[in-house]
Write an enzyme that holds these catalytic residues in place. Structure first.
Site, PDB file in Angstrom:
ATOM      1  N   ARG A 153      59.400 -68.091  42.476  1.00  8.50           N
ATOM      2  CA  ARG A 153      60.420 -67.301  43.161  1.00  8.50           C
ATOM      3  C   ARG A 153      61.823 -67.549  42.613  1.00  8.50           C
ATOM      4  NH1 ARG A 153      56.309 -65.700  43.742  1.00  8.50           N
ATOM      5  NH2 ARG A 153      55.125 -65.181  45.622  1.00  8.50           N
ATOM      6  N   SER A 203      58.316 -61.759  52.962  1.00  5.71           N
ATOM      7  CA  SER A 203      58.140 -63.161  53.365  1.00  5.71           C
ATOM      8  C   SER A 203      59.510 -63.824  53.459  1.00  5.71           C
ATOM      9  CB  SER A 203      57.278 -63.909  52.344  1.00  5.71           C
ATOM     10  OG  SER A 203      55.976 -63.366  52.293  1.00  5.71           O
ATOM     11  N   GLU A 273      63.516 -67.589  51.425  1.00  4.89           N
ATOM     12  CA  GLU A 273      63.246 -66.806  50.225  1.00  4.89           C
ATOM     13  C   GLU A 273      64.208 -65.626  50.124  1.00  4.89           C
ATOM     14  OE1 GLU A 273      59.506 -64.081  48.868  1.00  4.89           O
ATOM     15  OE2 GLU A 273      59.094 -66.209  49.178  1.00  4.89           O
TER      16      GLU A 273
END
Length: 278
Positions: A153, A203, A273
């Site tokens: 990520r 998410s 995130e």
């Protein structure tokens, strides 16, 4: 600059998947690289991509300009697909399937644009963007896959303000029916397990080195936990959702409370995130 689409005094919640965000004095909608470069030469805008992975404050009016890129051209050369930063990742996946190219099936259903997917090295079901990227072009230069410094990520672009223009994906010839079946299987999993009918930014928390954020949140009995209309999805604990009229403060408070409860019960820290713009 006169030909570039500009909208003034727009509420950003209308342009984000989380449906939260205050007023922005100047919102640019560039349609090509030339327009992006003109904007950057005359302004210092915040780049929103297509607003799918951000939580934006609604507590102030943004003086800074913002960019929602409209560059969405996709083309194919043999086993290579070149997609502009504003192209929806879903559309790139469908484009690859239509040409019998395999490698992007994992990304079918991931919300957001090519640019955003590259910046955060988006992934799902065992695949990541870094698996198929060959190079990335920004307004500054072209980056090889290695120079993109992909990790979980994260990429070199996560910490830079460069505007991505396009990405080149190296795929493989595959059986078209097999590609279609894999995409169908994965989208059905998403529909079954994720709150796709709710406002969300995907998410909310990253996977840890030895845990899945959603599992910890679930183990702490936080499904349905809410701060006004900001809530932990009852369908998937990894998704924090806006049930309709959640404010920026509601959502931020929910993030902090979930992090605190999980840490108190498990000693694990959940890292956000999504990008927070205050």
């Amino acid at each position: 600059m006169d030909k570039i689409e500009i909208r003034r005094n727009e509420y950003l919640k209308e342009y984000t998947t989380l449906h939260i965000g205050g007023k922005c004095k100047k919102l640019y909608f560039p349609k090509n690289e030339e327009e992006v470069k003109k904007i950057l030469a005359n302004d210092q805008p915040i780049i929103l991509g297509n607003g799918s992975n951000v939580l934006i404050s609604d507590e102030r009016e943004f003086e800074s300009a913002m960019i929602l890129t409209q560059m969405n051209h996709i083309e194919c050369k043999s086993e290579v697909i070149i997609a502009e930063a504003g192209a929806r990742l879903m559309d790139v996946c469908l484009y690859a399937y239509q040409r019998g190219l395999s490698g992007l099936e994992f990304a079918y259903g991931i919300p957001g644009s090519v640019g955003g997917a590259v910046i955060m090295n988006a992934g799902a079901y065992g695949g990541e963007i870094s698996d198929v990227v060959e190079c990335v072009t920004t307004t500054e230069k072209q980056y090889s896959k290695e120079a993109c410094a992909f990790s979980y990520r994260h990429s070199v672009f996560s910490d830079r303000s460069e505007c991505i223009i396009n990405a080149v994906f190296r795929l493989k010839k595959g059986d078209k029916e097999m590609i279609r079946m894999k995409m169908k299987e994965l989208i059905e999993k998403r529909i079954e397990k994720q709150p796709l009918d709710q406002y969300s930014a995907g998410s909310t928390f990253k996977r840890g080195p030895d845990f899945y954020a959603s599992q910890l949140i679930n183990d702490c009995s936080l499904k349905g936990y809410h701060v006004n209309e900001a809530a932990v999805s009852t369908k998937h604990a990894g998704f924090l959702i806006n049930q309709g009229e959640a404010s920026f403060r509601d959502f931020l408070t929910l993030i902090y409370q979930v992090q605190a409860i999980v840490y108190e019960q498990t000693s694990k820290h959940l890292e956000c995130e999504i990008k927070i713009i205050e």
